[in-house]
Design a protein around this motif. Sequence first.
Motif, PDB file in Angstrom:
ATOM      1  N   VAL A  51     167.465 124.944  65.684  1.00 45.84           N
ATOM      2  CA  VAL A  51     166.743 126.364  66.963  1.00 45.84           C
ATOM      3  C   VAL A  51     165.696 125.858  67.105  1.00 45.84           C
ATOM      4  CG1 VAL A  51     167.186 128.440  67.483  1.00 45.84           C
ATOM      5  CG2 VAL A  51     169.485 128.051  66.017  1.00 45.84           C
ATOM      6  N   TYR A  53     163.043 127.350  69.528  1.00 48.30           N
ATOM      7  CA  TYR A  53     162.798 128.591  70.069  1.00 48.30           C
ATOM      8  C   TYR A  53     161.164 127.991  70.488  1.00 48.30           C
ATOM      9  CZ  TYR A  53     160.011 129.999  65.597  1.00 48.30           C
ATOM     10  OH  TYR A  53     158.623 130.131  65.321  1.00 48.30           O
ATOM     11  N   LEU A  71     159.906 132.436  60.516  1.00 44.30           N
ATOM     12  CA  LEU A  71     160.553 131.154  61.672  1.00 44.30           C
ATOM     13  C   LEU A  71     160.639 130.142  61.398  1.00 44.30           C
ATOM     14  CD1 LEU A  71     160.982 133.961  64.717  1.00 44.30           C
ATOM     15  CD2 LEU A  71     162.205 133.730  63.332  1.00 44.30           C
ATOM     16  N   ASP A  72     159.261 129.511  61.428  1.00 47.21           N
ATOM     17  CA  ASP A  72     159.061 128.104  61.505  1.00 47.21           C
ATOM     18  C   ASP A  72     159.735 127.616  59.752  1.00 47.21           C
ATOM     19  OD1 ASP A  72     157.912 128.216  63.566  1.00 47.21           O
ATOM     20  OD2 ASP A  72     155.836 128.750  62.652  1.00 47.21           O
ATOM     21  N   PHE A  77     164.693 127.348  62.657  1.00 44.89           N
ATOM     22  CA  PHE A  77     164.105 127.398  63.643  1.00 44.89           C
ATOM     23  C   PHE A  77     163.212 126.429  63.516  1.00 44.89           C
ATOM     24  CE2 PHE A  77     165.835 131.376  63.031  1.00 44.89           C
ATOM     25  CZ  PHE A  77     165.997 131.767  64.612  1.00 44.89           C
ATOM     26  N   ARG A  79     159.458 125.551  66.480  1.00 47.05           N
ATOM     27  CA  ARG A  79     159.135 125.803  67.859  1.00 47.05           C
ATOM     28  C   ARG A  79     158.255 124.540  69.253  1.00 47.05           C
ATOM     29  NH1 ARG A  79     153.288 129.201  67.439  1.00 47.05           N
ATOM     30  NH2 ARG A  79     154.914 129.958  64.570  1.00 47.05           N
ATOM     31  N   ALA A 135     172.237 132.644  66.380  1.00 46.96           N
ATOM     32  CA  ALA A 135     170.792 132.700  66.590  1.00 46.96           C
ATOM     33  C   ALA A 135     169.831 133.405  66.812  1.00 46.96           C
ATOM     34  CB  ALA A 135     170.395 131.802  67.237  1.00 46.96           C
ATOM     35  N   VAL A 139     167.884 135.544  63.228  1.00 40.88           N
ATOM     36  CA  VAL A 139     166.549 136.079  63.356  1.00 40.88           C
ATOM     37  C   VAL A 139     165.919 137.327  63.408  1.00 40.88           C
ATOM     38  CG1 VAL A 139     165.313 136.826  65.705  1.00 40.88           C
ATOM     39  CG2 VAL A 139     165.551 134.386  65.847  1.00 40.88           C
TER      40      VAL A 139
END
Length: 378
Positions: A51, A53, A71-72, A77, A79, A135, A139
């Motif tokens: 994903v 982002y 998230l990373d 996900f 970045r 997604a 989150v």
Amino acid sequence: MLDSLLRILALTRKELLAVLKDPRGRVTLFLPPILQCLIYGYVATYDLYDVPYAVLDQDHSAASRDLLARLDGSGVFHRVADLRQTSEVKPWIDSRKALLVIQIEPDFERQLLAGQSADIQVVADGRNSNTAGTALGYVASIVGAFNADWHASHRTTSMAAPNARSVQVTTRAWYNPNLETRWHMIPSLIGTLTLLQTLLLTAMSVAREREQGTFDQLLVTPFRPAEIMAGKALPSLLVGIVQATNILLVAQFWFRIPFAGSFLTLYLGLILFLLAAIGIGLLISSVATTMQQAMLYSFMIMMPFSLLSGLATPVSSMPMWLQYVTYLNPLRYAIEIAERVYLEGAGLKLLFPDLWPLASIAVVTLSAASWLFRKRLT
């Protein structure tokens, strides 16, 4: 009785030879289901593994960095950009370079330390609603874990009192612990792909005889109409079982989806399903006069069967009047049986609500095909 059985076996052998002696026929019958199963297993999935982002972090605090690090580090996900102003959000979504943009307000950590709610904004590309919804669910799960850890590490004195209790939700998924779409999709294909091939093979059998001019020769033989029908149905049943077995082998040895139930129960349900599909195919063959007509009728029936089976969307999400229509769809019961036996390990007692409708559909379609077949011969 013995003579009748021998005639049926002779016609069955003739049908199998007609299909299997043609190299193209062998490839068409057995290779496409395996390839389709592999394609569905890798492509038809709602799981997300990558994903992209972008981040608009206006706080640059330890709390915001901790949340973004989760998230990373999730493995899902990655970045693609660190934005500086709000005007940059729209271009990244419009160009599809980012599926999500996460915006963190300037007072994010201060509000958390004050015991207040701190909001973050997540902008998602909703052009594909399924992907966006999945997604956003990922989150929400990561944010929920962040909240739980934050409250545990920043608990106030009143919260640390002896009588204080913290509420935590522990989620556990039965029968598919990792919630992989493949575990739902591949067992369902045992019925779906088998139906397509069985329906085509049965529907085109009589039409092929008519086009080749051998059907009239068959009528002057000692075969009775019921024996001709049985001789046409038995090869399709055998081919359907072999195709279902091939898909089952792909599910177990290629995708490594664990089998929890009984093979005997699974094949009993498959045989009832194949009998229902063969009955529908014989109905088509009794009406169609050419192979082209039989093929068109089969595809015309196959599409509604697939859409109303629960393969792509749950039956409970359909309008109520369509839910009643699905009771006439044998593929609905086949998918339910395959999934419950494969993943849940359900036995005959639990599957009885799905087995008796399949048996009823098989009896009705085979009887109707026999009546229509006799009527066309007179």
